[in-house]
Design an enzyme around this catalytic site. Structure first.
Site, PDB file in Angstrom:
ATOM      1  N   HIS A  44      -1.501   8.077   5.690  1.00 54.56           N
ATOM      2  CA  HIS A  44      -1.866   6.649   5.699  1.00 54.56           C
ATOM      3  C   HIS A  44      -3.348   6.476   5.388  1.00 54.56           C
ATOM      4  O   HIS A  44      -4.220   6.846   6.180  1.00 54.56           O
ATOM      5  CB  HIS A  44      -1.560   5.983   7.050  1.00 54.56           C
ATOM      6  N   HIS A  97      -1.136   2.350  -2.528  1.00 55.88           N
ATOM      7  CA  HIS A  97      -0.011   2.583  -3.440  1.00 55.88           C
ATOM      8  C   HIS A  97      -0.411   2.156  -4.838  1.00 55.88           C
ATOM      9  O   HIS A  97      -1.200   1.234  -5.016  1.00 55.88           O
ATOM     10  CB  HIS A  97       1.241   1.830  -2.991  1.00 55.88           C
TER      11      HIS A  97
HETATM   12  P1  5GP Z   1       0.859  -5.043  -2.902  1.00 59.66           P
HETATM   13  O1  5GP Z   1       1.132  -6.528  -2.827  1.00 59.66           O
HETATM   14  O2  5GP Z   1       0.319  -4.543  -1.581  1.00 59.66           O
HETATM   15  O3  5GP Z   1       0.034  -4.630  -4.070  1.00 59.66           O
HETATM   16  O4  5GP Z   1       2.256  -4.374  -3.151  1.00 59.66           O
HETATM   17  C1  5GP Z   1       3.206  -4.200  -2.155  1.00 59.66           C
HETATM   18  C2  5GP Z   1       4.531  -4.056  -2.839  1.00 59.66           C
HETATM   19  O5  5GP Z   1       5.455  -3.508  -1.920  1.00 59.66           O
HETATM   20  C3  5GP Z   1       5.129  -5.408  -3.311  1.00 59.66           C
HETATM   21  O6  5GP Z   1       5.326  -5.355  -4.710  1.00 59.66           O
HETATM   22  C4  5GP Z   1       6.427  -5.523  -2.522  1.00 59.66           C
HETATM   23  O7  5GP Z   1       7.474  -6.045  -3.291  1.00 59.66           O
HETATM   24  C5  5GP Z   1       6.704  -4.093  -2.095  1.00 59.66           C
HETATM   25  N1  5GP Z   1       7.372  -3.976  -0.820  1.00 59.66           N
HETATM   26  C6  5GP Z   1       7.067  -4.635   0.332  1.00 59.66           C
HETATM   27  N2  5GP Z   1       7.907  -4.256   1.327  1.00 59.66           N
HETATM   28  C7  5GP Z   1       8.743  -3.341   0.785  1.00 59.66           C
HETATM   29  C8  5GP Z   1       9.837  -2.579   1.310  1.00 59.66           C
HETATM   30  O8  5GP Z   1      10.202  -2.671   2.480  1.00 59.66           O
HETATM   31  N3  5GP Z   1      10.459  -1.729   0.450  1.00 59.66           N
HETATM   32  C9  5GP Z   1      10.095  -1.600  -0.851  1.00 59.66           C
HETATM   33  N4  5GP Z   1      10.776  -0.735  -1.607  1.00 59.66           N
HETATM   34  N5  5GP Z   1       9.065  -2.297  -1.388  1.00 59.66           N
HETATM   35  C10 5GP Z   1       8.408  -3.160  -0.574  1.00 59.66           C
HETATM   36 ZN    ZN Z   2       0.961   3.537   6.325  1.00 64.00          ZN
END
Ligand code: 5GP
Ligand code: ZN
Length: 130
Positions: A44, A97
């Protein structure tokens, strides 16, 4: 515990594309395009700004490898590889990520909007260089 740590620990199900000792890659639950994939370290860390070199190297290595494979398998015309840092930039999960977002000619998955008034680039060059 953060949601991605729960996924890494298999407490929450996900569609795993790739896994090794240090890195996990899953399909995004809310894809912006066909093949939208996330690549994360199992350790993490909050975001790219907060990451030690070794962890970053491991994630980047897998990200590049997967992006090449995903491009081939989806027949995508391009891809965006993005890591959002902090809420203001759209980060919604505080666990580093990389998004691999395959792009198809003419799609509208992501677009960049330049400022309508260009700021003083000389001033900004000075600010960022010094
Ligand atoms: P961020 O907005 O932080 O750049 O991207 C987070 C991404 O994680 C988003 O595109 C969202 O759709 C994805 N995401 C959030 N929760 C989950 C989950 O429980 N499972 C999966 N596979 N993707 C998730
Ligand atoms: Zn984490």
């Amino acid at each position: 515990m953060c949601i991605f740590c729960s996924i890494i620990n298999h407490e929450i199900p996900s569609r795993v594309i790739y896994e090794d000792e240090n890195v996990l890659s899953i399909l995004d639950i809310n894809p912006l395009s066909k093949g939208h994939t996330l690549v994360m370290p199992k350790k993490h860390v909050t975001d790219i700004l907060d990451t030690d070199q070794e962890t970053l190297d491991q994630v980047m290595h897998v990200t590049q490898k997967l992006a090449v494979e995903i491009m081939k398998k989806t027949n995508a015309d391009g891809c965006n590889i993005v890591s959002n840092c902090k809420e203001a930039a759209g980060q919604s999960v505080d666990h580093l990520h990389f998004h691999i977002i395959p792009r198809y000619t003419g799609d509208t998955a992501i677009s960049f909007h330049p400022l309508t008034e260009t700021p003083d680039l000389e001033e900004i060059e000075k600010l960022l260089k010094d």
